[in-house]
Write an enzyme that holds these catalytic residues in place. Structure first.
Site, PDB file in Angstrom:
ATOM      1  N   HIS A   1       1.451   5.517   4.761  1.00 15.87           N
ATOM      2  CA  HIS A   1       0.026   5.235   4.954  1.00 15.87           C
ATOM      3  C   HIS A   1      -0.254   4.859   6.405  1.00 15.87           C
ATOM      4  O   HIS A   1       0.574   4.233   7.072  1.00 15.87           O
ATOM      5  CB  HIS A   1      -0.467   4.166   3.982  1.00 15.87           C
ATOM      6  CG  HIS A   1       0.071   2.783   4.196  1.00 15.87           C
ATOM      7  ND1 HIS A   1      -0.546   1.863   5.020  1.00 15.87           N
ATOM      8  CD2 HIS A   1       1.153   2.159   3.676  1.00 15.87           C
ATOM      9  CE1 HIS A   1       0.139   0.733   4.996  1.00 15.87           C
ATOM     10  NE2 HIS A   1       1.171   0.887   4.194  1.00 15.87           N
TER      11      HIS A   1
ATOM     12  N   ASP B   1       4.138  -1.732   9.267  1.00 15.53           N
ATOM     13  CA  ASP B   1       3.682  -1.402   7.914  1.00 15.53           C
ATOM     14  C   ASP B   1       2.306  -0.751   8.052  1.00 15.53           C
ATOM     15  O   ASP B   1       1.310  -1.453   8.177  1.00 15.53           O
ATOM     16  CB  ASP B   1       3.622  -2.676   7.080  1.00 15.53           C
ATOM     17  CG  ASP B   1       2.951  -2.519   5.729  1.00 15.53           C
ATOM     18  OD1 ASP B   1       2.826  -1.391   5.255  1.00 15.53           O
ATOM     19  OD2 ASP B   1       2.542  -3.557   5.170  1.00 15.53           O
TER      20      ASP B   1
ATOM     21  N   GLU C   1      -4.311   2.471   1.356  1.00 11.44           N
ATOM     22  CA  GLU C   1      -3.136   1.876   0.709  1.00 11.44           C
ATOM     23  C   GLU C   1      -3.200   0.364   0.735  1.00 11.44           C
ATOM     24  O   GLU C   1      -2.816  -0.295  -0.240  1.00 11.44           O
ATOM     25  CB  GLU C   1      -1.855   2.370   1.399  1.00 11.44           C
ATOM     26  CG  GLU C   1      -0.573   2.059   0.642  1.00 11.44           C
ATOM     27  CD  GLU C   1      -0.006   0.665   0.882  1.00 11.44           C
ATOM     28  OE1 GLU C   1       0.904   0.253   0.131  1.00 11.44           O
ATOM     29  OE2 GLU C   1      -0.466  -0.036   1.811  1.00 11.44           O
ATOM     30  N   GLU C   2      -3.690  -0.196   1.843  1.00  7.31           N
ATOM     31  CA  GLU C   2      -3.701  -1.652   1.979  1.00  7.31           C
ATOM     32  C   GLU C   2      -4.665  -2.335   1.012  1.00  7.31           C
ATOM     33  O   GLU C   2      -4.597  -3.556   0.838  1.00  7.31           O
ATOM     34  CB  GLU C   2      -4.038  -2.052   3.419  1.00  7.31           C
ATOM     35  CG  GLU C   2      -2.951  -1.734   4.443  1.00  7.31           C
ATOM     36  CD  GLU C   2      -1.692  -2.570   4.287  1.00  7.31           C
ATOM     37  OE1 GLU C   2      -1.642  -3.402   3.358  1.00  7.31           O
ATOM     38  OE2 GLU C   2      -0.763  -2.391   5.082  1.00  7.31           O
TER      39      GLU C   2
ATOM     40  N   ASP D   1       7.713   3.346   3.171  1.00  9.02           N
ATOM     41  CA  ASP D   1       6.905   2.209   3.578  1.00  9.02           C
ATOM     42  C   ASP D   1       7.846   1.191   4.211  1.00  9.02           C
ATOM     43  O   ASP D   1       9.003   1.508   4.503  1.00  9.02           O
ATOM     44  CB  ASP D   1       6.148   1.646   2.370  1.00  9.02           C
ATOM     45  CG  ASP D   1       4.826   0.984   2.742  1.00  9.02           C
ATOM     46  OD1 ASP D   1       4.789   0.297   3.776  1.00  9.02           O
ATOM     47  OD2 ASP D   1       3.843   1.147   1.997  1.00  9.02           O
TER      48      ASP D   1
ATOM     49  N   HIS E   1       2.821  -8.318   7.263  1.00  8.46           N
ATOM     50  CA  HIS E   1       1.404  -8.697   7.326  1.00  8.46           C
ATOM     51  C   HIS E   1       1.137  -9.741   8.408  1.00  8.46           C
ATOM     52  O   HIS E   1       0.102 -10.412   8.399  1.00  8.46           O
ATOM     53  CB  HIS E   1       0.894  -9.180   5.963  1.00  8.46           C
ATOM     54  CG  HIS E   1       0.634  -8.052   5.016  1.00  8.46           C
ATOM     55  ND1 HIS E   1      -0.159  -8.175   3.909  1.00  8.46           N
ATOM     56  CD2 HIS E   1       1.045  -6.768   5.037  1.00  8.46           C
ATOM     57  CE1 HIS E   1      -0.216  -7.012   3.265  1.00  8.46           C
ATOM     58  NE2 HIS E   1       0.516  -6.154   3.941  1.00  8.46           N
TER      59      HIS E   1
END
Length: 346
Positions: free
Chosen positions: A67, A184, A218-219, A239, A319
């Protein structure tokens, strides 16, 4: 393989330069389509957003997904003092937001830089600075413009609903560490682009029909809910591999996920990946992720009748301001090529 790894890093760094918070991904999808077209492929743009591209090959159709949407922010309110309250887009850590540089994108195509700060952020003034909680009620965005009223900020074209991107701060160290926001999942997307370019140039020979799926949304949980080719038999979500307390994976490895918060991945496909890693001497770890979901789990929820597995280079501080390593990239590439039945001719 080293050339392929270096190319993956170059592609990743280019992707990281393009702001793409979930919902604001037009520019990065245009970049992907243009890049793949330049390689000689015929990419397909999905109405929802995202890019599909079949590389070629025959038999046992395989899709590889990554993604390109990232965590971000959205303007929630223009305050009376001209500063901005925000809402999170995806699960970015509040602890990793304070003092971050941002870019605000207006509806009419303008953009403004700014910074996330705690309210009353001067240490020489606020004696309780360290004790304040950090969340969307105490953090705010200061624009790099001379504004001190709501009207002045609105005159810039800034409005509720505008997207806000975070500066990635990407770098590769001499020791091989890769540090940036949004590894990510732009690191995986860079890996897929490098494989596509190598396939186009004949440096990678495809062992089965292979399609790349670059997804968005995706997130926020629905990336690959549409668009997967009907003939797909296996889906490998590429991922980030989780690195943290209680997990085996390190940044230098490729992680094979056995189960995450959405449930177990396909056992036969996972065992196939483990066998391939052992056979080829690939440094890997198998882990259960406590708080995670992927494009593969989304595809299953959407009703796709495919085997699904999840791998990725080890990434620490997910994140937040993330870190991986070039050996993690190499091991991920090696495992991908093994599943593709492909040969690297470099």
């Amino acid at each position: 393989m080293q050339t392929l790894v270096q190319h993956a890093l170059e592609e990743t760094l280019r992707l990281l330069e393009i702001p793409s918070p979930t919902g604001h991904t037009q520019a990065i999808c245009e970049h992907l389509a243009r890049r793949l077209s330049d390689m000689g492929f015929v990419p397909v743009r999905l109405r929802k957003g995202g890019v599909l591209c079949t590389l070629g090959g025959e038999g046992r159709p395989l899709a590889l997904s990554a993604h390109v949407d990232t965590l971000g922010l959205m303007v929630r309110q223009i305050k009376d003092n001209g500063r901005l309250a925000f809402a999170r887009v995806g699960g970015v850590s509040y602890q990793a937001l304070e003092t971050e540089n941002v870019q605000v994108f207006t509806r009419d195509g303008r953009s403004y830089t700014g910074v996330v700060q705690l309210m009353n952020a001067s240490k020489h003034v606020n004696r309780e600075l360290d004790a304040h909680k950090r969340d969307d009620t105490t953090l705010e965005i200061l624009l790099d413009e001379e504004v001190s009223t709501r009207a002045q900020t609105e005159a810039l074209g800034v409005a509720v609903g505008d997207f806000v991107s975070l500066e990635p701060r990407a770098r590769v160290t001499p020791s091989g560490f890769i540090r940036s926001r949004f590894l990510d999942d732009k690191l995986s997307a860079g890996i897929l682009l490098a494989v596509a370019d190598a396939a186009a140039q004949g440096r990678v020979r495809l062992g089965r029909k292979t399609t790349l799926a670059f997804t968005v949304y995706e997130e926020v949980g629905h990336g690959l809910s549409a668009g997967l080719p009907q003939d797909t038999q296996d889906l490998l979500a590429v991922d980030m591999g989780c690195v943290g307390e209680g997990l085996a994976c390190r940044e230098q490895q490729v992680s094979i996920c056995a189960m995450d918060s959405s449930g177990p991945y396909d056992e036969s496909m996972r065992n196939e990946l483990i066998a391939l890693a052992r056979e080829r001497g690939i440094d890997y770890a198998v882990d259960v992720y406590p708080s995670y979901a992927s494009d593969a789990s989304t595809a299953w929820r959407a009703g796709c009748d495919v085997r699904c597995a999840l791998i990725g280079a080890g990434v620490y501080a997910s994140h937040g301001y993330e870190r991986s390593h070039v050996r993690g990239v190499q091991n991920t590439l090696g495992l991908m090529l093994a599943l593709m039945g492909s040969e690297c001719l470099e």
